[in-house]
Design an enzyme around this catalytic site. Structure first.
Site, mmCIF file in Angstrom:
data_model
loop_
_atom_site.group_PDB
_atom_site.id
_atom_site.type_symbol
_atom_site.label_atom_id
_atom_site.label_comp_id
_atom_site.label_asym_id
_atom_site.label_seq_id
_atom_site.Cartn_x
_atom_site.Cartn_y
_atom_site.Cartn_z
ATOM 1 N N GLU A 225 15.169 -85.617 13.584
ATOM 2 C CA GLU A 225 14.196 -84.674 14.140
ATOM 3 C C GLU A 225 13.960 -83.544 13.144
ATOM 4 O OE1 GLU A 225 14.160 -81.530 17.943
ATOM 5 O OE2 GLU A 225 15.742 -83.031 17.724
ATOM 6 N N GLU A 230 10.095 -73.779 16.753
ATOM 7 C CA GLU A 230 10.623 -73.521 18.090
ATOM 8 C C GLU A 230 10.591 -72.017 18.259
ATOM 9 O OE1 GLU A 230 13.526 -76.601 19.806
ATOM 10 O OE2 GLU A 230 14.420 -75.978 17.907
#
EC number: 3.2.1.91
Length: 516
Positions: A225, A230
Site C-alpha cells: 500500500e 491521509e
C-alpha cells in the site's frame, strides 16, 4: 494505518459484499476525468470513472431479496460456508449520491461523511467498466487538488494506492463473478479481516462481531500500500507500506498480524507535525488547510528511469499559485531531509524507538516493485473505530509523554475522534478530491517558486538526478559537461549548461532544466 474494521456502511439494513451480480439496482460508474501528462505532449484527459467498494453494497440471495448479511451476522442458511455463500449471494448496484453521499462532476469528487444511515465510503478509479485504472509510477509523479476545510479531527480523507488486481480478482478466482465492475478485490497493508469476501469466497468462517454492524473472519487480505494522502484539516501524512508479497494475498493466523505478518502495517510515515515542524500544515499555516491546495508526490528512482529502483518519495505543495517545498525534519537523530528514503526511515525508527518493520518487509525497493507492476487508486472518507484517528492528528500512544519524539502527530485532543461522537457532531463533514493527474516528473503542476522555498534538504542517499523544480541539486562546475538526467539550467543555477553528447538541455520549468 489502523484502517481495519473502521469503514462502516448502513444501507438496506445491511453492510454488504458479494460475488454474484444482482439486478435490483442498475449498475453505474460515475465519470471522474483524470489526466495523463508527458514532457512532450502535455496533459490529456482520460475517460476514467469511479466504482463503489463492494463492502458497501447490498448483498442478497440470488433468488430473491433476502439479506445474506444483516447487522453483524451472516445468514446461516445462505452462508453456511464461504463457497456456498459466494454461490448463493449477489451484489447490486448503488445510488452513489442518494445513499452514499458520493458526487462526481467533471474532474471533482466529493465524499460526504454521513448520508442518512450511511457512514463513510470508498471508491476506486476505473479505466473502463470492468478494469481499475492501474498506476505505474516509477520515475513519475502523482498530483491532485484537495479541499479538506470541512474535515475535522478524527476523520480521514484518504487517497492511496493498493496493489489490487486490475479486474478485481475475477481471473484468479472463478467464483468471483462481480469483479472490478462491482468494486471487489480490496486489499491493503493492514491485512483487514473485516472484508466480507476474499479470493472469491465469503469470510464467514470464524466470523465474530466487533460492532453493531461489522465483524472479522478468519481471513485477511494483504497487499503493498502507498498512502499518498491521509489527512484532515489538522494533520496529514504520506506513508509507504511494503508487504513481503506485493500482489493481493489472503492471510490467516500469524500472517495477518500487524508488522510481524506479511505486511508492514505502520509503514514509514512523513507527517510534518510529527517530524518536528508544527507550523507547516494546518488552518492558517504555510499549507493552509482552510483552503484548497495541490499535492504533488514524486517517485524517484536510482537511475532516473522507470526501469530503476525506487529510492526516494518526494512531496511538494502548490497553493495560491506558489510552489511550497515540503517541510524539513526537526527531530534529533534524523537528518534534516524533507522526503522519504530508506535512510530516513531507518533514522526515524531509531529516533522514535520503533522496530524497523519497514526494512524487514523490503523497504522502498519492495514498494517500488508494486509501483512497477501497477496499483489501484482508492479514495475514501472514514472514521476510526480502532484508534480514534489519534495516530494521525493527536498524541499517540496516549500513555506516552507528548514531548517524547514521535508521539505528537497533531493538535487534536486525545479525547477526540470517537466515532459515535463525530458521527453525531459532524455528519456534514466532507472532502473534495479533484484534478487528478499523473505522468512525467514536473509535468502535472504549475506555480511560482520563491527563493525562500527552494531547499537542498532532499536526502543525499538518492542517486537520482531527476529533481523536483522546488529542490536545488548539486551543480556541475562551469566548463564541465553535464551527464544524462543532470541539471543544466534554471533560475539560481550556476553550473555548466553543456550536456554530454548526444544529449541536449531541455527546459522543464523556469527553475529546472535537464539533460536528456
Amino acid at each position: 494505518m489502523f484502517r481495519t474494521a473502521t469503514l462502516l456502511a448502513f444501507t438496506m439494513a445491511a453492510m454488504v459484499f458479494g460475488q454474484q451480480v444482482g439486478t435490483n439496482t442498475a449498475r453505474s460508474h460515475p465519470a471522474l476525468t483524470s489526466q495523463k501528462c508527458t514532457k512532450s505532449g502535455g496533459c490529456s484527459n482520460l475517460n476514467t470513472k469511479i466504482v463503489l467498494d463492494a463492502n458497501w453494497r447490498w448483498l442478497h440471495s440470488t433468488s430473491g431479496y433476502t439479506n445474506c448479511y444483516t447487522g453483524n451476522q451472516w445468514d446461516a442458511t445462505l452462508c453456511p460456508d464461504g463457497k456456498t455463500c459466494a454461490a448463493n449471494c449477489a451484489l447490486d448496484g448503488a445510488d452513489y449520491t442518494g445513499t452514499y453521499g458520493i458526487t462526481a462532476s467533471g474532474s471533482s469528487l466529493k465524499l460526504q461523511f454521513v448520508t442518512g444511515s450511511n457512514v463513510g465510503s470508498r471508491v476506486y478509479l476505473m479505466a473502463d467498466d470492468t478494469h481499475y485504472q492501474m498506476f505505474q509510477l516509477l520515475n513519475q509523479e502523482f498530483t491532485f487538488d484537495v479541499d479538506m476545510s470541512n474535515l475535522p479531527c478524527g476523520l480521514n480523507g484518504a487517497l492511496y494506492l493498493s496493489a489490487m488486481d486490475a479486474d478485481g480478482g475475477m481471473a484468479k478466482y472463478p467464483t468471483n463473478k462481480a469483479g472490478a465492475k462491482y468494486g471487489t478485490g480490496y486489499c491493503d497493508s493492514q491485512c483487514p479481516r473485516d472484508i466480507k469476501f476474499i479470493n472469491g469466497e465469503a469470510n464467514v468462517e470464524g466470523w465474530n462481531a466487533t460492532s453493531a454492524n461489522a465483524g472479522t473472519g478468519n481471513y485477511g487480505t494483504c497487499c503493498t500500500e502507498m498512502d499518498i494522502w491521509e489527512a484532515n484539516n489538522d494533520a496529514a501524512a504520506y506513508t509507504p507500506h511494503p508487504c513481503t508479497t506485493n500482489a493481493q494475498t489472503r492471510c490467516s493466523g500469524s500472517d495477518c498480524t500487524r508488522d510481524t505478518g506479511l505486511c508492514d502495517a505502520d509503514g514509514c510515515d512523513f507527517n510534518s507535525f510529527r517530524m518536528g515542524d508544527q507550523t507547516f500544515l494546518g488552518k492558517g499555516l504555510t499549507v493552509d488547510t482552510s483552503k484548497p491546495f495541490t499535492v504533488v508526490t514524486q517517485f524517484i528512482t536510482n537511475d532516473g528511469t522507470s526501469a530503476g529502483t525506487l529510492t526516494e518519495i518526494r512531496r511538494l505543495y502548490v497553493q495560491n499559485g506558489k510552489v511550497i517545498q515540503n517541510s524539513s525534519v526537526k527531530i534529533p537523530g534524523i537528518d534534516p531531509v524533507n522526503s522519504i528514503t530508506d535512510n530516513f526511515c531507518s533514522q526515524q525508527k531509531t529516533a522514535f524507538g520503533d522496530t524497523n518493520y519497514f526494512a524487514q518487509h523490503g523497504g522502498l525497493k519492495q514498494v517500488g516493485e508494486a509501483l512497477r507492476t501497477g496499483m489501484v487508486l482508492a479514495l475514501s472518507i472514514w472514521d476510526d473505530y480502532a484508534a480514534n484517528m489519534l495516530w494521525l492528528d493527536s498524541n499517540y500512544p496516549t500513555n506516552k509523554d507528548p514531548s517524547t519524539p514521535g508521539v505528537a502527530r497533531g493538535t487534536c485532543a486525545t479525547t477526540s475522534g470517537v466515532p459515535a461522537q463525530i458521527e453525531a457532531q459532524s455528519p456534514n463533514a466532507y472532502v473534495v478530491f479533484s484534478n487528478i493527474k499523473f505522468g512525467d516528473l514536473n509535468t502535472t503542476y504549475t506555480g511560482t517558486v520563491s527563493s525562500s522555498s527552494v531547499s537542498s534538504s532532499h536526502s543525499s542517499t538518492s542517486t537520482s538526478s531527476s529533481h523536483s523544480s522546488s529542490s536545488t541539486p548539486p551543480t556541475q562546475p562551469t566548463g564541465v559537461t553535464v551527464p544524462q538526467w543532470g541539471q543544466c539550467g534554471g533560475i539560481g543555477y550556476t553550473g555548466s549548461t553543456t550536456c554530454a553528447s548526444p544529449y541536449t538541455c531541455h527546459v522543464l520549468n523556469p527553475y529546472y532544466s535537464q539533460c536528456y
